[in-house]
Design an enzyme around this catalytic site. Sequence first.
Site, mmCIF file in Angstrom:
data_model
loop_
_atom_site.group_PDB
_atom_site.id
_atom_site.type_symbol
_atom_site.label_atom_id
_atom_site.label_comp_id
_atom_site.label_asym_id
_atom_site.label_seq_id
_atom_site.Cartn_x
_atom_site.Cartn_y
_atom_site.Cartn_z
ATOM 1 N N HIS A 149 15.663 4.156 -19.674
ATOM 2 C CA HIS A 149 14.279 3.914 -20.093
ATOM 3 C C HIS A 149 14.258 3.917 -21.612
ATOM 4 O O HIS A 149 14.683 4.882 -22.246
ATOM 5 C CB HIS A 149 13.347 4.987 -19.535
ATOM 6 C CG HIS A 149 11.986 5.004 -20.163
ATOM 7 N ND1 HIS A 149 11.271 3.854 -20.417
ATOM 8 C CD2 HIS A 149 11.214 6.020 -20.606
ATOM 9 C CE1 HIS A 149 10.114 4.173 -20.973
ATOM 10 N NE2 HIS A 149 10.061 5.483 -21.106
ATOM 11 N N HIS A 192 12.140 2.717 -25.414
ATOM 12 C CA HIS A 192 10.946 2.311 -26.152
ATOM 13 C C HIS A 192 11.334 1.315 -27.249
ATOM 14 O O HIS A 192 10.791 1.362 -28.355
ATOM 15 C CB HIS A 192 10.262 3.521 -26.777
ATOM 16 C CG HIS A 192 9.597 4.428 -25.793
ATOM 17 N ND1 HIS A 192 8.697 5.401 -26.173
ATOM 18 C CD2 HIS A 192 9.691 4.525 -24.447
ATOM 19 C CE1 HIS A 192 8.273 6.056 -25.111
ATOM 20 N NE2 HIS A 192 8.866 5.547 -24.039
ATOM 21 N N TYR A 210 17.004 -19.291 -19.853
ATOM 22 C CA TYR A 210 17.732 -19.188 -18.594
ATOM 23 C C TYR A 210 18.226 -17.775 -18.307
ATOM 24 O O TYR A 210 18.404 -17.377 -17.146
ATOM 25 C CB TYR A 210 18.904 -20.177 -18.567
ATOM 26 C CG TYR A 210 20.133 -19.715 -19.312
ATOM 27 C CD1 TYR A 210 21.097 -18.938 -18.687
ATOM 28 C CD2 TYR A 210 20.339 -20.059 -20.652
ATOM 29 C CE1 TYR A 210 22.231 -18.501 -19.356
ATOM 30 C CE2 TYR A 210 21.457 -19.631 -21.340
ATOM 31 C CZ TYR A 210 22.399 -18.858 -20.690
ATOM 32 O OH TYR A 210 23.501 -18.412 -21.363
#
Length: 218
Positions: free
Chosen positions: A94, A96, A115
């Site tokens: 995770h 920021h 793509y």
Amino acid sequence: MQEQSLREEITALVARFEAEGLNHGSSGNISVRAGSRTLITPAGARAANLTPERIVALDIEGALCDGGADVPSTEWRIHTEIYRARPEVMAVVHSHADNCVALSCHHRPLPPFHYMIAGFGGDEVPCARYQPLGSDALAFAVTEALGARYKACLMASHGMVAVGTSLSQASDLTVKLEMLARQYLLARQAGEPVLLSEDELREVHRRYGYYGHSRMPR
């Protein structure tokens, strides 16, 4: 891998992400699955104060497995919910990272302007609905956004999450998503980017099936 090696790998990645600007201060968190346990960064962790011994071990319910002084990251429930829902996932990151945060503030997916979006498991990178930090509702929103196939998602007005079969894969996807978020924001400065069609995306997914296994068809 031995648990000590996993602890060292997490510690090194925290330092790397801080050095590369993918997290700032104690923002973000990282975990790996270690058998029936989850190893996760402690609350307030940053490169300057993190050691392998401070990594917190949890069971799948979030209960502490060791008697250390540290408590797990505020977002520990995101990690355990993902592990519960996706048995193949071995690591969760995770972050920021600036561009992912900026894009997440629009509360919408990252569309197929490039793509490489297909490398995250679908035709876009989804955005989890906004929920308060550290809440069960946020963990459920992220797990729902990832579903059974996505390798990453944005988190509305918050940041991003990437998952992988190893910490190396999850970290590579984190870097890749931050790059694509930056490129999308740059592209939008010249107007709305052209998005790939369903047929074009279908061909991209077909070609990704060859990637790393055999030569790409002409």
